[in-house]
Scaffold this active site. Structure first.
Site, PDB file in Angstrom:
ATOM      1  N   GLN A   7       7.016 -13.996 -34.565  1.00  0.00           N
ATOM      2  CA  GLN A   7       7.663 -14.043 -33.555  1.00  0.00           C
ATOM      3  C   GLN A   7       7.615 -12.680 -32.861  1.00  0.00           C
ATOM      4  O   GLN A   7       7.206 -11.707 -33.062  1.00  0.00           O
ATOM      5  CB  GLN A   7       9.178 -13.001 -35.125  1.00  0.00           C
ATOM      6  CG  GLN A   7      10.571 -12.591 -33.939  1.00  0.00           C
ATOM      7  CD  GLN A   7      12.161 -12.750 -34.457  1.00  0.00           C
ATOM      8  OE1 GLN A   7      11.093 -12.436 -36.241  1.00  0.00           O
ATOM      9  NE2 GLN A   7      12.620 -12.122 -33.975  1.00  0.00           N
ATOM     10  N   GLY A   8       7.621 -13.531 -32.106  1.00  0.00           N
ATOM     11  CA  GLY A   8       7.006 -13.335 -30.104  1.00  0.00           C
ATOM     12  C   GLY A   8       8.701 -12.742 -29.924  1.00  0.00           C
ATOM     13  O   GLY A   8       9.458 -13.368 -29.578  1.00  0.00           O
ATOM     14  N   ALA A   9       8.358 -12.683 -28.022  1.00  0.00           N
ATOM     15  CA  ALA A   9       9.617 -12.198 -27.087  1.00  0.00           C
ATOM     16  C   ALA A   9      10.139 -13.788 -27.444  1.00  0.00           C
ATOM     17  O   ALA A   9      11.724 -14.076 -26.944  1.00  0.00           O
ATOM     18  CB  ALA A   9       9.443 -11.783 -26.170  1.00  0.00           C
ATOM     19  N   GLU A  10       9.514 -15.223 -27.664  1.00  0.00           N
ATOM     20  CA  GLU A  10      10.385 -16.191 -27.338  1.00  0.00           C
ATOM     21  C   GLU A  10      10.208 -16.715 -28.384  1.00  0.00           C
ATOM     22  O   GLU A  10      11.567 -17.643 -28.283  1.00  0.00           O
ATOM     23  CB  GLU A  10       8.900 -16.699 -25.896  1.00  0.00           C
ATOM     24  CG  GLU A  10       8.734 -16.326 -24.961  1.00  0.00           C
ATOM     25  CD  GLU A  10       9.726 -16.369 -23.818  1.00  0.00           C
ATOM     26  OE1 GLU A  10      10.611 -16.935 -23.899  1.00  0.00           O
ATOM     27  OE2 GLU A  10      10.094 -15.092 -23.041  1.00  0.00           O
ATOM     28  N   ALA A  11       9.469 -16.873 -29.223  1.00  0.00           N
ATOM     29  CA  ALA A  11       9.731 -17.552 -30.495  1.00  0.00           C
ATOM     30  C   ALA A  11       9.646 -17.476 -31.873  1.00  0.00           C
ATOM     31  O   ALA A  11       8.688 -16.243 -32.005  1.00  0.00           O
ATOM     32  CB  ALA A  11       8.935 -18.801 -30.157  1.00  0.00           C
ATOM     33  N   LYS A  12       9.795 -17.693 -32.829  1.00  0.00           N
ATOM     34  CA  LYS A  12      10.066 -17.556 -34.334  1.00  0.00           C
ATOM     35  C   LYS A  12       8.518 -18.783 -34.576  1.00  0.00           C
ATOM     36  O   LYS A  12       8.938 -20.112 -33.799  1.00  0.00           O
ATOM     37  CB  LYS A  12      11.130 -17.760 -35.016  1.00  0.00           C
ATOM     38  CG  LYS A  12      12.014 -16.608 -34.760  1.00  0.00           C
ATOM     39  CD  LYS A  12      12.937 -16.608 -36.228  1.00  0.00           C
ATOM     40  CE  LYS A  12      13.672 -15.504 -35.045  1.00  0.00           C
ATOM     41  NZ  LYS A  12      15.174 -14.955 -36.365  1.00  0.00           N
ATOM     42  N   LYS A  26       7.656 -24.266 -34.949  1.00  0.00           N
ATOM     43  CA  LYS A  26       7.622 -23.330 -33.690  1.00  0.00           C
ATOM     44  C   LYS A  26       9.024 -23.573 -33.259  1.00  0.00           C
ATOM     45  O   LYS A  26       9.570 -24.632 -32.711  1.00  0.00           O
ATOM     46  CB  LYS A  26       6.486 -23.527 -32.076  1.00  0.00           C
ATOM     47  CG  LYS A  26       6.851 -22.276 -31.210  1.00  0.00           C
ATOM     48  CD  LYS A  26       5.847 -22.296 -29.765  1.00  0.00           C
ATOM     49  CE  LYS A  26       5.411 -20.837 -28.985  1.00  0.00           C
ATOM     50  NZ  LYS A  26       4.694 -21.565 -28.078  1.00  0.00           N
ATOM     51  N   ASP A 124      -1.803 -18.025 -20.989  1.00  0.00           N
ATOM     52  CA  ASP A 124      -1.653 -15.984 -21.714  1.00  0.00           C
ATOM     53  C   ASP A 124      -3.548 -16.404 -22.801  1.00  0.00           C
ATOM     54  O   ASP A 124      -3.094 -16.174 -24.223  1.00  0.00           O
ATOM     55  CB  ASP A 124      -0.450 -16.576 -22.969  1.00  0.00           C
ATOM     56  CG  ASP A 124      -1.149 -14.966 -23.758  1.00  0.00           C
ATOM     57  OD1 ASP A 124      -0.781 -13.675 -23.325  1.00  0.00           O
ATOM     58  OD2 ASP A 124       0.113 -15.011 -25.421  1.00  0.00           O
TER      59      ASP A 124
END
Length: 213
Positions: A7-12, A26, A124
Protein backbone atom coordinates in the site's frame (compact mmCIF):
# COMPACT_ATOMS: atom_id res chain seq x y z
CA UNK A 1 -9.16 -14.25 -3.22
CA UNK A 2 -6.94 -11.17 -3.26
CA UNK A 3 -4.05 -10.61 -0.85
CA UNK A 4 -2.77 -7.14 -0.08
CA UNK A 5 0.94 -7.02 -0.89
CA UNK A 6 1.64 -3.29 -0.87
CA UNK A 7 0.00 0.00 0.00
CA UNK A 8 1.50 3.29 -1.11
CA UNK A 9 0.38 6.89 -1.12
CA UNK A 10 -1.50 6.45 -4.40
CA UNK A 11 -2.77 2.88 -4.55
CA UNK A 12 -3.18 -0.54 -2.99
CA UNK A 13 -1.68 -3.55 -4.75
CA UNK A 14 -3.14 -7.03 -4.38
CA UNK A 15 -1.98 -10.44 -5.54
CA UNK A 16 -4.77 -12.47 -7.12
CA UNK A 17 -5.62 -14.46 -10.24
CA UNK A 18 -7.24 -13.35 -13.48
CA UNK A 19 -8.87 -16.13 -15.51
CA UNK A 20 -6.35 -18.63 -14.23
CA UNK A 21 -3.29 -16.39 -14.55
CA UNK A 22 -1.26 -14.97 -11.66
CA UNK A 23 -2.15 -11.30 -11.51
CA UNK A 24 -1.61 -8.04 -9.69
CA UNK A 25 -4.56 -5.75 -9.01
CA UNK A 26 -3.70 -2.10 -8.59
CA UNK A 27 -6.48 -0.05 -7.04
CA UNK A 28 -6.24 3.71 -6.76
CA UNK A 29 -8.19 4.96 -3.76
CA UNK A 30 -9.88 8.35 -3.17
CA UNK A 31 -7.91 11.22 -1.62
CA UNK A 32 -10.10 12.72 1.09
CA UNK A 33 -8.13 15.99 1.14
CA UNK A 34 -9.24 16.76 -2.45
CA UNK A 35 -12.62 17.89 -3.67
CA UNK A 36 -14.51 14.71 -4.71
CA UNK A 37 -15.08 15.86 -8.29
CA UNK A 38 -11.46 16.91 -8.74
CA UNK A 39 -10.23 13.71 -7.14
CA UNK A 40 -12.39 11.59 -9.42
CA UNK A 41 -11.10 13.40 -12.51
CA UNK A 42 -7.41 13.18 -11.48
CA UNK A 43 -7.64 9.53 -10.45
CA UNK A 44 -9.32 8.58 -13.71
CA UNK A 45 -6.59 10.41 -15.63
CA UNK A 46 -3.81 8.59 -13.78
CA UNK A 47 -5.39 5.17 -14.34
CA UNK A 48 -5.82 5.79 -18.06
CA UNK A 49 -2.32 7.24 -18.35
CA UNK A 50 -0.70 4.27 -16.63
CA UNK A 51 -2.59 1.78 -18.77
CA UNK A 52 -1.70 3.63 -21.97
CA UNK A 53 1.99 3.71 -21.06
CA UNK A 54 1.98 -0.03 -20.35
CA UNK A 55 0.20 -0.75 -23.62
CA UNK A 56 2.60 1.49 -25.56
CA UNK A 57 5.58 -0.36 -24.04
CA UNK A 58 4.07 -3.73 -24.89
CA UNK A 59 3.55 -2.73 -28.51
CA UNK A 60 7.18 -1.61 -28.68
CA UNK A 61 8.41 -4.95 -27.33
CA UNK A 62 9.61 -3.53 -24.00
CA UNK A 63 9.35 -6.00 -21.13
CA UNK A 64 6.62 -4.74 -18.78
CA UNK A 65 3.82 -6.54 -16.93
CA UNK A 66 1.19 -7.73 -19.41
CA UNK A 67 -1.95 -5.63 -19.19
CA UNK A 68 -5.04 -7.80 -18.55
CA UNK A 69 -7.88 -5.38 -17.86
CA UNK A 70 -8.60 -1.75 -16.99
CA UNK A 71 -11.69 -0.67 -15.06
CA UNK A 72 -11.93 3.10 -15.10
CA UNK A 73 -15.16 3.02 -13.08
CA UNK A 74 -13.50 1.45 -10.03
CA UNK A 75 -10.01 2.76 -10.90
CA UNK A 76 -8.50 -0.70 -11.01
CA UNK A 77 -5.84 -2.18 -13.31
CA UNK A 78 -5.30 -5.93 -13.65
CA UNK A 79 -1.85 -6.92 -14.86
CA UNK A 80 0.63 -9.79 -14.91
CA UNK A 81 2.23 -10.86 -11.64
CA UNK A 82 5.87 -11.47 -12.54
CA UNK A 83 7.79 -14.31 -10.91
CA UNK A 84 11.28 -13.15 -10.04
CA UNK A 85 13.06 -10.64 -7.86
CA UNK A 86 13.87 -6.95 -7.93
CA UNK A 87 17.20 -5.59 -9.09
CA UNK A 88 17.52 -4.16 -5.58
CA UNK A 89 17.52 -7.63 -4.03
CA UNK A 90 19.83 -8.94 -6.75
CA UNK A 91 22.45 -6.26 -6.17
CA UNK A 92 22.22 -6.56 -2.37
CA UNK A 93 22.72 -10.32 -2.61
CA UNK A 94 26.32 -11.14 -1.55
CA UNK A 95 26.35 -13.93 -4.11
CA UNK A 96 25.94 -11.43 -6.97
CA UNK A 97 29.48 -10.83 -8.25
CA UNK A 98 30.71 -7.88 -10.29
CA UNK A 99 30.27 -9.67 -13.61
CA UNK A 100 26.63 -10.44 -12.82
CA UNK A 101 26.04 -6.85 -11.67
CA UNK A 102 27.48 -5.50 -14.93
CA UNK A 103 25.19 -7.85 -16.87
CA UNK A 104 22.18 -6.48 -14.97
CA UNK A 105 23.35 -2.92 -15.64
CA UNK A 106 23.56 -3.73 -19.36
CA UNK A 107 19.94 -4.89 -19.35
CA UNK A 108 18.86 -1.74 -17.52
CA UNK A 109 20.64 0.53 -20.01
CA UNK A 110 19.03 -1.24 -22.96
CA UNK A 111 15.56 -1.13 -21.41
CA UNK A 112 15.74 2.55 -20.50
CA UNK A 113 16.99 3.47 -23.96
CA UNK A 114 14.05 1.60 -25.49
CA UNK A 115 11.64 3.27 -23.05
CA UNK A 116 12.83 6.78 -23.84
CA UNK A 117 12.95 6.03 -27.57
CA UNK A 118 9.14 5.78 -27.52
CA UNK A 119 8.92 8.92 -25.35
CA UNK A 120 7.75 7.19 -22.19
CA UNK A 121 9.05 8.66 -18.93
CA UNK A 122 8.73 6.25 -16.02
CA UNK A 123 8.71 8.85 -13.25
CA UNK A 124 9.83 6.55 -10.43
CA UNK A 125 12.89 4.62 -11.53
CA UNK A 126 14.38 2.73 -8.60
CA UNK A 127 16.00 -0.68 -8.32
CA UNK A 128 12.76 -1.85 -6.67
CA UNK A 129 10.86 -1.07 -9.88
CA UNK A 130 13.21 -3.08 -12.08
CA UNK A 131 12.45 -6.79 -12.02
CA UNK A 132 14.45 -9.83 -13.14
CA UNK A 133 12.21 -12.63 -14.39
CA UNK A 134 12.79 -16.14 -13.08
CA UNK A 135 11.67 -17.62 -16.40
CA UNK A 136 14.35 -16.19 -18.68
CA UNK A 137 16.35 -13.63 -16.71
CA UNK A 138 15.04 -10.71 -18.75
CA UNK A 139 14.58 -7.32 -17.14
CA UNK A 140 11.02 -6.04 -16.71
CA UNK A 141 10.16 -2.47 -15.76
CA UNK A 142 7.26 -2.33 -13.30
CA UNK A 143 5.07 0.24 -11.50
CA UNK A 144 4.11 2.83 -14.11
CA UNK A 145 1.94 4.74 -11.65
CA UNK A 146 3.80 8.01 -12.27
CA UNK A 147 4.62 7.42 -15.92
CA UNK A 148 3.68 9.72 -18.78
CA UNK A 149 4.33 10.41 -22.45
CA UNK A 150 6.84 13.18 -23.15
CA UNK A 151 9.13 14.36 -25.95
CA UNK A 152 11.06 16.58 -23.52
CA UNK A 153 14.78 15.83 -23.15
CA UNK A 154 14.77 17.17 -19.59
CA UNK A 155 12.05 14.73 -18.51
CA UNK A 156 14.21 11.84 -19.68
CA UNK A 157 17.23 13.32 -17.92
CA UNK A 158 15.24 13.55 -14.69
CA UNK A 159 14.29 9.88 -15.13
CA UNK A 160 18.00 8.98 -15.20
CA UNK A 161 18.74 11.30 -12.28
CA UNK A 162 16.08 9.63 -10.12
CA UNK A 163 17.62 6.24 -10.89
CA UNK A 164 21.12 7.54 -10.16
CA UNK A 165 20.02 8.85 -6.75
CA UNK A 166 18.36 5.52 -6.04
CA UNK A 167 21.58 3.68 -6.85
CA UNK A 168 23.77 5.94 -4.73
CA UNK A 169 21.42 5.84 -1.72
CA UNK A 170 20.55 2.13 -1.81
CA UNK A 171 23.67 0.53 -3.26
CA UNK A 172 26.96 1.84 -1.84
CA UNK A 173 29.95 1.85 -4.20
CA UNK A 174 27.66 1.33 -7.21
CA UNK A 175 28.96 4.19 -9.36
CA UNK A 176 30.68 1.77 -11.76
CA UNK A 177 27.39 -0.10 -12.25
CA UNK A 178 25.49 3.11 -12.96
CA UNK A 179 28.23 4.22 -15.35
CA UNK A 180 27.68 0.96 -17.24
CA UNK A 181 23.96 1.77 -17.49
CA UNK A 182 24.79 5.14 -19.03
CA UNK A 183 27.34 3.56 -21.39
CA UNK A 184 24.75 1.12 -22.74
CA UNK A 185 22.07 3.84 -22.84
CA UNK A 186 24.43 5.93 -24.98
CA UNK A 187 24.94 3.05 -27.39
CA UNK A 188 21.20 2.46 -27.87
CA UNK A 189 19.52 5.87 -27.54
CA UNK A 190 19.81 8.38 -30.39
CA UNK A 191 19.07 11.28 -28.04
CA UNK A 192 21.56 10.15 -25.39
CA UNK A 193 24.05 12.99 -25.84
CA UNK A 194 21.30 15.60 -25.40
CA UNK A 195 19.89 13.70 -22.42
CA UNK A 196 23.33 13.50 -20.79
CA UNK A 197 23.91 17.24 -21.27
CA UNK A 198 20.60 17.96 -19.57
CA UNK A 199 21.41 15.39 -16.87
CA UNK A 200 24.39 17.53 -15.85
CA UNK A 201 22.03 20.50 -15.39
CA UNK A 202 19.65 18.39 -13.32
CA UNK A 203 22.53 17.15 -11.15
CA UNK A 204 23.67 20.72 -10.57
CA UNK A 205 20.20 21.80 -9.49
CA UNK A 206 20.05 18.78 -7.19
CA UNK A 207 23.34 19.73 -5.54
CA UNK A 208 22.20 23.32 -5.09
CA UNK A 209 19.00 22.16 -3.40
CA UNK A 210 21.03 19.94 -1.07
CA UNK A 211 23.31 22.87 -0.12
CA UNK A 212 20.35 25.15 0.56
CA UNK A 213 18.59 22.40 2.49
Amino acid sequence: MATLVQQGAEAKVYATSFYGRDAIVKERFPKTYRHPDLDKKLTHKRVVQEARCLARCQRAGIDVPALYNVDTYTNVIYMERIAGRTVKLCLLDPETDQAAAVQVATKIGESLAALHAIDIVHGDLTTSNLFLRDSNGSLAIIDFGLSYHSHMIEDKAVDLYVLERAFLSTHPDSQAIFDRILEVYLAHCKQAQKVFAKLEDVRLRGRKRSMVG
